[in-house]
Write a protein that holds these residues in place. Structure first.
Motif, PDB file in Angstrom:
ATOM      1  N   TRP A 194       0.812  -1.180   0.033  1.00  0.00           N
ATOM      2  CA  TRP A 194      -0.005   0.085  -0.248  1.00  0.00           C
ATOM      3  C   TRP A 194       0.921   1.208   0.040  1.00  0.00           C
ATOM      4  O   TRP A 194       1.488   1.805   1.015  1.00  0.00           O
ATOM      5  N   ARG A 195       1.129   1.783  -1.194  1.00  0.00           N
ATOM      6  CA  ARG A 195       1.969   2.959  -1.446  1.00  0.00           C
ATOM      7  C   ARG A 195       1.370   4.202  -1.329  1.00  0.00           C
ATOM      8  O   ARG A 195       0.525   4.536  -1.810  1.00  0.00           O
ATOM      9  N   ILE A 196       2.308   4.910  -0.334  1.00  0.00           N
ATOM     10  CA  ILE A 196       1.730   6.454   0.136  1.00  0.00           C
ATOM     11  C   ILE A 196       2.248   7.424  -0.912  1.00  0.00           C
ATOM     12  O   ILE A 196       3.614   6.944  -1.428  1.00  0.00           O
ATOM     13  N   PRO A 197       1.854   8.396  -0.945  1.00  0.00           N
ATOM     14  CA  PRO A 197       2.560   9.485  -1.923  1.00  0.00           C
ATOM     15  C   PRO A 197       4.004   9.902  -1.911  1.00  0.00           C
ATOM     16  O   PRO A 197       4.397   9.755  -0.580  1.00  0.00           O
ATOM     17  N   PHE A 198       4.611  10.338  -2.762  1.00  0.00           N
ATOM     18  CA  PHE A 198       5.923  10.959  -2.839  1.00  0.00           C
ATOM     19  C   PHE A 198       6.868   9.736  -2.592  1.00  0.00           C
ATOM     20  O   PHE A 198       7.821   9.839  -2.025  1.00  0.00           O
ATOM     21  N   TYR A 199       6.652   8.922  -3.457  1.00  0.00           N
ATOM     22  CA  TYR A 199       7.543   7.434  -3.391  1.00  0.00           C
ATOM     23  C   TYR A 199       8.431   7.388  -4.372  1.00  0.00           C
ATOM     24  O   TYR A 199       8.320   8.185  -5.450  1.00  0.00           O
ATOM     25  N   GLY A 200       9.439   6.407  -4.237  1.00  0.00           N
ATOM     26  CA  GLY A 200      10.565   6.335  -5.154  1.00  0.00           C
ATOM     27  C   GLY A 200      10.314   4.935  -5.805  1.00  0.00           C
ATOM     28  O   GLY A 200       9.156   4.656  -5.863  1.00  0.00           O
ATOM     29  N   ASP A 201      11.562   4.414  -6.131  1.00  0.00           N
ATOM     30  CA  ASP A 201      11.436   3.199  -6.961  1.00  0.00           C
ATOM     31  C   ASP A 201      11.103   2.116  -5.766  1.00  0.00           C
ATOM     32  O   ASP A 201      11.960   1.615  -4.927  1.00  0.00           O
ATOM     33  N   MET A 202       9.773   1.323  -5.913  1.00  0.00           N
ATOM     34  CA  MET A 202       9.453   0.279  -5.048  1.00  0.00           C
ATOM     35  C   MET A 202       9.170  -0.793  -5.804  1.00  0.00           C
ATOM     36  O   MET A 202       8.304  -1.864  -5.460  1.00  0.00           O
ATOM     37  N   SER A 203       9.826  -1.069  -6.727  1.00  0.00           N
ATOM     38  CA  SER A 203       9.581  -2.298  -7.835  1.00  0.00           C
ATOM     39  C   SER A 203      10.122  -3.809  -7.341  1.00  0.00           C
ATOM     40  O   SER A 203       9.548  -4.572  -7.719  1.00  0.00           O
ATOM     41  N   ALA A 204      10.684  -3.555  -5.918  1.00  0.00           N
ATOM     42  CA  ALA A 204      10.987  -4.897  -5.314  1.00  0.00           C
ATOM     43  C   ALA A 204       9.583  -5.574  -5.016  1.00  0.00           C
ATOM     44  O   ALA A 204       9.679  -6.897  -4.905  1.00  0.00           O
ATOM     45  N   PHE A 205       8.553  -4.919  -4.733  1.00  0.00           N
ATOM     46  CA  PHE A 205       7.467  -5.424  -4.314  1.00  0.00           C
ATOM     47  C   PHE A 205       6.696  -5.977  -5.431  1.00  0.00           C
ATOM     48  O   PHE A 205       6.393  -5.129  -6.715  1.00  0.00           O
ATOM     49  N   PRO A 206       6.036  -7.142  -5.584  1.00  0.00           N
ATOM     50  CA  PRO A 206       5.234  -7.752  -6.490  1.00  0.00           C
ATOM     51  C   PRO A 206       4.076  -7.050  -7.156  1.00  0.00           C
ATOM     52  O   PRO A 206       3.520  -7.243  -8.177  1.00  0.00           O
ATOM     53  N   SER A 207       3.390  -6.454  -6.003  1.00  0.00           N
ATOM     54  CA  SER A 207       2.029  -5.977  -6.272  1.00  0.00           C
ATOM     55  C   SER A 207       1.841  -4.544  -5.584  1.00  0.00           C
ATOM     56  O   SER A 207       2.211  -4.451  -4.277  1.00  0.00           O
ATOM     57  N   ILE A 208       1.349  -3.587  -6.315  1.00  0.00           N
ATOM     58  CA  ILE A 208       1.540  -2.219  -5.751  1.00  0.00           C
ATOM     59  C   ILE A 208      -0.077  -1.679  -5.677  1.00  0.00           C
ATOM     60  O   ILE A 208      -0.769  -1.770  -6.706  1.00  0.00           O
TER      61      ILE A 208
END
Length: 386
Positions: A194-208
């Motif tokens: 569950w991605r909150i704003p002002f995020y960077g590269d979080m591609s390690a997570f399989p589902s966003i």
């Protein structure tokens, strides 16, 4: 109850116009929340999520696993909400808020990885003892390993991940690439983010899944706070909250600052300047004091950025070194907030006047940003387990 056996949940409620479930569940919910011990920002936003959760599920049993200080959680703790001090994620080693000790950070995390098997075994035993319905992590890597070993994938919450933060440090310390890979190998085990704003590269997570901003909102009117603290009512006199730690202020040249036509508000009595109003740290919630002030001086960390936006308090911020997320947070401030940058050399030299003059000369124009992330995530938790 044997693990894997599904409990039925009765609930009574309705769905609001914004799609959020409102009501109260009658079957207890058990939740384990792993929280980074880095600073206060992770803990502060996660406390807001849990406060929203218990409003719609009063019987929820919550277990915090973190090294963030217990006093942050104290108002919530009781017969169904528990604090367990555990260091599984320290974040970044720092002397102050503006720079990182990159080598010490890698060395300390490498020491955790060396103990990983034992640490996961301890967490697995804890999870078996609690039998949680959901496991959350902001954004402790080992939590995902422990959850998978338990048989229930954890859900991540955050706007950055430690593999992204540490990757630029490899330019100077490439021998620690295995540490970054170990972190990524943990994150890939998440059920979702569950991605909150002002995020960077979080591609390690399989589902966003994107969610709105999470931030503390003032509960008291500004004039009430000003009266309690002995501040003049809004007008010609400007009050600036010092949203920094004493370690951040070490080395600041105060002589020029004392001559500024501002009153600074601080919780530390070690700041001995004539134009400073000292307040007791526990006298009022931080967000209420922030809202009552005309501006705040701080680093651009997630927590202060979110609370500036939620409470619409202008900010002068000092950029940080060694924190790749700074660019995303300051871009958010530039787009949504009334803000001004103060360079580190000018900050330490006490050359603050120009930044505040420019800040107060700006029109009070704020862009709208949705900030009900705590409520949205609380509803997501119930949907996830139901």
């Amino acid at each position: 109850m044997p693990r894997g056996q599904r409990r039925s949940r009765r609930h009574a409620g309705q769905t609001a116009s914004n799609g959020l479930y409102i009501g109260r569940f009658t079957i207890p919910l058990k939740l384990v929340f792993y929280i980074s011990g880095h600073g206060y920002g992770h803990a502060v936003r996660d406390i807001e999520i849990i406060k929203s959760l218990v409003k719609i599920h009063a019987e929820a049993e919550i277990h915090f696993r973190t090294r963030a200080p217990q006093w942050l959680f104290a108002p919530l703790l009781g017969k169904r909400i528990f604090y367990h001090e555990r260091e599984l994620d320290f974040g970044v080693v720092q002397k102050n808020s503006f720079s990182a000790d990159k080598k010490a950070t890698f060395q300390r995390y490498a020491a955790l990885v060396d103990q990983k098997e034992n640490l996961i075994d301890r967490e697995l035993a804890f999870l078996h003892s609690v039998q949680p319905d959901i496991i959350l992590s902001d954004i402790t890597p080992f939590a995902f390993d422990a959850a998978e070993a338990y048989g229930k994938k954890a859900v991540a919450i955050g706007n950055f991940s430690w593999d992204w933060i540490y990757t630029p440090y490899l330019d100077k310390f490439p021998d620690y690439a295995w540490v970054v890979e170990d972190i990524r190998s943990s994150y890939v085990k998440a059920d979702r983010l569950w991605r909150i704003p002002f995020y960077g590269d979080m591609s390690a997570f399989p589902s966003i899944e994107d969610v709105p901003l999470v931030g503390r909102k003032a509960q008291l009117p500004a004039q009430v706070v000003r009266e309690r603290l002995g501040m003049a009512q809004k007008g010609a006199q400007k009050y600036v909250l010092l949203g920094l730690r004493m370690s951040d202020l070490a080395g600041v040249e105060w002589r020029g600052i004392e001559k500024m036509p501002l009153t600074f508000v601080a919780v530390s009595r070690d700041i001995r300047i004539t134009n400073c109003l000292h307040v007791e740290e526990a006298s009022l919630p931080f967000e209420d004091v922030l809202h009552a002030c005309d501006a705040v001086l701080s680093k651009p960390g997630y927590s202060i950025v979110a609370e500036v936006l939620v409470n619409r308090t202008p900010i002068v911020y000092i950029p940080r070194s060694d924190f790749v997320e700074d660019a995303y947070l300051t871009a958010g401030l530039a787009h949504y907030a009334v803000c001004e940058e103060l360079s580190q050399p000018n900050f330490y030299a006490g050359n603050w006047r120009g930044a505040f003059e420019r800040l107060f000369a700006k029109p009070p124009v704020w862009q709208e940003i949705r900030h009900d992330g705590a409520e949205v995530i609380a509803a997501n938790i119930l949907r996830h387990v139901n």
